[in-house]
Every structure is written in C-alpha cells, then in structure tokens.
Motif scaffolding. Structure first.
Motif, PDB file in Angstrom:
ATOM      1  N   UNK A 175       2.700  71.747  38.881  1.00 45.70           N
ATOM      2  CA  UNK A 175       4.069  71.785  38.097  1.00 45.70           C
ATOM      3  C   UNK A 175       5.045  70.354  38.148  1.00 45.70           C
ATOM      4  N   UNK A 176       4.492  69.253  38.794  1.00 45.62           N
ATOM      5  CA  UNK A 176       4.932  67.724  38.306  1.00 45.62           C
ATOM      6  C   UNK A 176       3.967  67.314  37.372  1.00 45.62           C
ATOM      7  N   UNK A 177       2.890  67.238  37.407  1.00 49.50           N
ATOM      8  CA  UNK A 177       2.182  66.994  35.712  1.00 49.50           C
ATOM      9  C   UNK A 177       2.724  67.890  34.665  1.00 49.50           C
ATOM     10  N   UNK A 178       3.160  69.000  35.186  1.00 49.61           N
ATOM     11  CA  UNK A 178       3.794  69.506  33.640  1.00 49.61           C
ATOM     12  C   UNK A 178       5.277  69.314  33.471  1.00 49.61           C
ATOM     13  N   UNK A 179       6.118  68.780  34.661  1.00 48.95           N
ATOM     14  CA  UNK A 179       7.947  68.753  34.443  1.00 48.95           C
ATOM     15  C   UNK A 179       7.514  67.122  33.393  1.00 48.95           C
ATOM     16  N   UNK A 180       6.257  66.421  34.396  1.00 48.22           N
ATOM     17  CA  UNK A 180       5.990  64.792  33.148  1.00 48.22           C
ATOM     18  C   UNK A 180       5.814  64.918  31.554  1.00 48.22           C
ATOM     19  N   UNK A 181       5.001  65.842  31.629  1.00 55.89           N
ATOM     20  CA  UNK A 181       4.372  66.482  30.532  1.00 55.89           C
ATOM     21  C   UNK A 181       5.336  67.141  29.441  1.00 55.89           C
ATOM     22  N   UNK A 182       6.414  67.606  29.714  1.00 53.47           N
ATOM     23  CA  UNK A 182       7.082  68.444  28.885  1.00 53.47           C
ATOM     24  C   UNK A 182       8.693  67.788  28.995  1.00 53.47           C
ATOM     25  N   UNK A 183       8.889  66.374  29.866  1.00 49.67           N
ATOM     26  CA  UNK A 183       9.588  65.599  29.724  1.00 49.67           C
ATOM     27  C   UNK A 183       9.606  64.165  28.977  1.00 49.67           C
ATOM     28  N   UNK A 184       7.911  63.491  28.444  1.00 48.78           N
ATOM     29  CA  UNK A 184       7.681  62.941  27.695  1.00 48.78           C
ATOM     30  C   UNK A 184       7.915  64.007  25.959  1.00 48.78           C
ATOM     31  N   UNK A 185       7.559  64.718  26.333  1.00 50.99           N
ATOM     32  CA  UNK A 185       7.346  65.967  24.465  1.00 50.99           C
ATOM     33  C   UNK A 185       9.018  65.995  24.424  1.00 50.99           C
ATOM     34  N   UNK A 186       9.678  66.017  25.214  1.00 47.16           N
ATOM     35  CA  UNK A 186      10.822  66.139  24.994  1.00 47.16           C
ATOM     36  C   UNK A 186      12.147  64.525  24.297  1.00 47.16           C
ATOM     37  N   UNK A 187      11.039  63.828  25.034  1.00 42.63           N
ATOM     38  CA  UNK A 187      11.672  62.705  24.518  1.00 42.63           C
ATOM     39  C   UNK A 187      10.501  61.576  22.989  1.00 42.63           C
ATOM     40  N   UNK A 188       9.787  62.527  22.961  1.00 44.57           N
ATOM     41  CA  UNK A 188       9.618  62.149  22.085  1.00 44.57           C
ATOM     42  C   UNK A 188       9.968  63.480  20.526  1.00 44.57           C
ATOM     43  N   UNK A 189      10.007  64.356  20.965  1.00 47.34           N
ATOM     44  CA  UNK A 189      10.324  65.550  19.201  1.00 47.34           C
ATOM     45  C   UNK A 189      12.376  64.494  19.333  1.00 47.34           C
ATOM     46  N   UNK A 190      13.420  64.336  21.071  1.00 45.27           N
ATOM     47  CA  UNK A 190      14.636  63.626  20.417  1.00 45.27           C
ATOM     48  C   UNK A 190      14.344  62.335  19.417  1.00 45.27           C
ATOM     49  N   UNK A 191      13.654  61.121  19.576  1.00 48.65           N
ATOM     50  CA  UNK A 191      13.238  59.932  19.611  1.00 48.65           C
ATOM     51  C   UNK A 191      12.820  60.444  17.607  1.00 48.65           C
ATOM     52  N   UNK A 192      11.832  62.310  17.544  1.00 45.83           N
ATOM     53  CA  UNK A 192      11.389  62.079  16.213  1.00 45.83           C
ATOM     54  C   UNK A 192      12.535  63.037  15.104  1.00 45.83           C
ATOM     55  N   UNK A 193      13.736  63.161  15.978  1.00 47.37           N
ATOM     56  CA  UNK A 193      14.935  64.372  15.316  1.00 47.37           C
ATOM     57  C   UNK A 193      15.744  63.306  14.853  1.00 47.37           C
ATOM     58  N   UNK A 194      15.778  62.497  15.576  1.00 43.67           N
ATOM     59  CA  UNK A 194      16.676  60.896  15.473  1.00 43.67           C
ATOM     60  C   UNK A 194      16.216  60.405  13.902  1.00 43.67           C
ATOM     61  N   UNK A 195      15.053  59.916  14.079  1.00 47.24           N
ATOM     62  CA  UNK A 195      14.697  59.629  13.189  1.00 47.24           C
ATOM     63  C   UNK A 195      14.443  59.802  11.491  1.00 47.24           C
ATOM     64  N   UNK A 196      13.747  61.274  11.885  1.00 45.50           N
ATOM     65  CA  UNK A 196      14.477  62.533  11.091  1.00 45.50           C
ATOM     66  C   UNK A 196      15.484  62.588   9.724  1.00 45.50           C
ATOM     67  N   UNK A 197      16.809  62.725  11.530  1.00 42.77           N
ATOM     68  CA  UNK A 197      18.282  62.789  10.806  1.00 42.77           C
ATOM     69  C   UNK A 197      19.057  61.451  10.173  1.00 42.77           C
ATOM     70  N   UNK A 198      17.866  60.571  10.331  1.00 46.69           N
ATOM     71  CA  UNK A 198      18.662  58.910   9.771  1.00 46.69           C
ATOM     72  C   UNK A 198      17.535  59.173   8.237  1.00 46.69           C
ATOM     73  N   UNK A 199      16.863  59.545   8.510  1.00 54.06           N
ATOM     74  CA  UNK A 199      16.124  59.547   7.317  1.00 54.06           C
ATOM     75  C   UNK A 199      16.456  60.434   5.737  1.00 54.06           C
ATOM     76  N   UNK A 200      17.158  61.674   6.441  1.00 55.14           N
ATOM     77  CA  UNK A 200      17.167  62.699   5.714  1.00 55.14           C
ATOM     78  C   UNK A 200      18.828  61.589   4.789  1.00 55.14           C
ATOM     79  N   UNK A 201      19.935  61.545   5.989  1.00 57.62           N
ATOM     80  CA  UNK A 201      21.197  60.717   5.869  1.00 57.62           C
ATOM     81  C   UNK A 201      20.691  59.964   4.879  1.00 57.62           C
ATOM     82  N   UNK A 202      19.738  58.908   4.963  1.00 56.83           N
ATOM     83  CA  UNK A 202      19.264  58.001   3.962  1.00 56.83           C
ATOM     84  C   UNK A 202      19.298  58.870   2.863  1.00 56.83           C
ATOM     85  N   UNK A 203      18.573  59.572   2.780  1.00 50.99           N
ATOM     86  CA  UNK A 203      18.236  59.927   1.502  1.00 50.99           C
ATOM     87  C   UNK A 203      19.612  60.772   0.741  1.00 50.99           C
TER      88      UNK A 203
END
Length: 245
Positions: free
Chosen positions: A129-157
């Motif tokens: 469960x701890x390993x799964x929690x760590x994987x999900x936490x990292x995936x959430x962080x990566x998704x948030x970073x990607x979402x922020x980057x995509x939002x910024x790119x779309x706004x600039x476009x």
C-alpha cells in the motif's frame, strides 16, 4: 567502543537461546552473535553489517536499527536472513536498545516464521500500500506539472492568435501600431508594448528592440521575454509592416 569482556558476556547469556541473537551497533554493524546465529548465518562473525546478512536494502535495515535504538522493549520487524546454501529465512526480528551497554547498541532476536504468519502478511500488505501510495503521489505531481505546462502553453497560443488576427485585419501601418499596442503585451508578458516607425526617444525603464523595416518595438518590462517568444512576435510584426509600408 565495547570491551571484549562485554561481548563475551553477551555470547554466554544468549547461548541459551535457540534462535539467532545479534548485538548490532548504531551504524548497523554486527558486533557479536550467539552460537545459534553462528550456526545459521554464514559470515556473521566476519564483521559484516546487518544489511549484508539480509535481503532487505541497507536503508530499510538502518531504519529498523534507528527505531530499535529509540525503544526500550523488543519491537518486531520483518527481515529475511541469508542462511547457508542460499536459504532465505523469513524472520520476525525483535529488537530493542541494549540498555546494559554504555554506547547505543541494539540487541536483536530473530524468530523464523512461516509464509502464512499474520504479522508478515500484514507487513507485506502495508508495504504494498505504501508503494502504491508513493506511485500515485508521484503520478499526481507529474500530472499537475503537465497540466500547468499545458495550460500556460494554451494561454500563450490564445494570446498569440489574438495578435495574429489583429495584425491580419490591420489595413495600414497605423493599424499595425494599434494592434501591437492592444495585443503584443499579452503575447510577450510585458507591462506595455509600443511600436514606433521612427526612432523613439530613449527611456531608461524600457527596452528597445529593432523591428524591420526601420521600426522599433519598445517594451516596458523588467527583463526581455524568452528569446523564442520575442522572435515569433517580432517576425509577425515585421511581416505586417512589410506588407503595409
């Protein structure tokens, strides 16, 4: 440093135990072992660290030792000992600080357990469960970073598209100047952008960027925008001016 007579006393007392008993230093070095441990674990008397006698990582072993050093009563942890002939022995290891010694030391007793032991099953489940929690936490962080980057790119476009439309609909050079004043600042992330067809008077707080043919882009900003952003905007403005001058 622990005197040899103290280690000999440990061996004599723990010789009565049928399970392996180890005396471990704060840095996880094995200081002494009872006869049962010597018979069961190859190399236990060769000054190996505890991590060299188990399957778990050195970080996991260090974590167990640090926990045991803080506790005065035996506390269990699951470790897999390396026996002779490559045998892996799943054990419930009870460790606690050896309070009869003047230096931080752990006394650990290993009790072999079967695969169906409830303690091991629960520990494995918690670890999974701890390993799964760590994987999900990292995936959430990566998704948030990607979402922020995509939002910024779309706004600039979107801002760049607004500038392109304004420049395309400008019928004269004055119309290009108005389009730049209204839309270029948002596209470049500046406080204000002005287009001058003649050389403007120098202003200390502004940055002057030449824009062919014979024009100057005046940016009010603390620093220049990223080179790729500035290049794309000046290229668009230069094309609009070339078509109308």
């Amino acid at each position: 440093m622990i005197r040899e007579d103290k280690l000999a006393l440990f061996r004599r007392i723990t010789a009565l135990f049928t399970e392996p008993v180890l005396l471990v230093a704060a840095d996880a070095e094995v200081l002494a072992a009872n006869p049962s441990a010597v018979r069961l674990l190859p190399g236990v008397e060769d000054g190996k660290p505890l991590s060299g006698l188990v399957s778990e990582s050195a970080d996991d072993v260090d974590r167990c030792v640090r926990q045991w050093l803080r506790i005065g009563h035996p506390t269990p942890a699951g470790l897999t000992l390396h026996g002779f002939d490559g045998m892996r022995l799943r054990c419930r290891c009870f460790g606690a600080r050896a309070q009869w010694l003047p230096v931080p030391t752990v006394q650990m007793r290993a009790v072999r357990i079967d695969p169906g032991d409830r303690f091991v099953t629960l520990k494995d489940r918690v670890s999974a469960l701890e390993r799964e929690r760590t994987i999900r936490f990292r995936a959430t962080e990566d998704r948030n970073v990607l979402t922020t980057s995509l939002t910024a790119a779309q706004s600039r476009l979107d801002r760049l598209h607004a500038l392109i439309v304004a420049l395309a609909t400008a019928g004269t050079a004055d119309g290009v100047i108005r389009a730049v004043a209204e839309h270029a600042a948002a596209a470049l992330g500046c406080a204000e952008v002005e287009l001058h067809l003649t050389e403007p008077a120098p202003v200390p707080t502004r940055l002057h960027v030449p824009v062919p043919p014979h024009a100057t882009l005046v940016l009010t900003a603390r620093q220049l925008p990223p080179p790729e952003h500035l290049e794309s905007v000046t290229t668009l403005i230069s094309g609009a001016l070339t078509a109308r001058c």
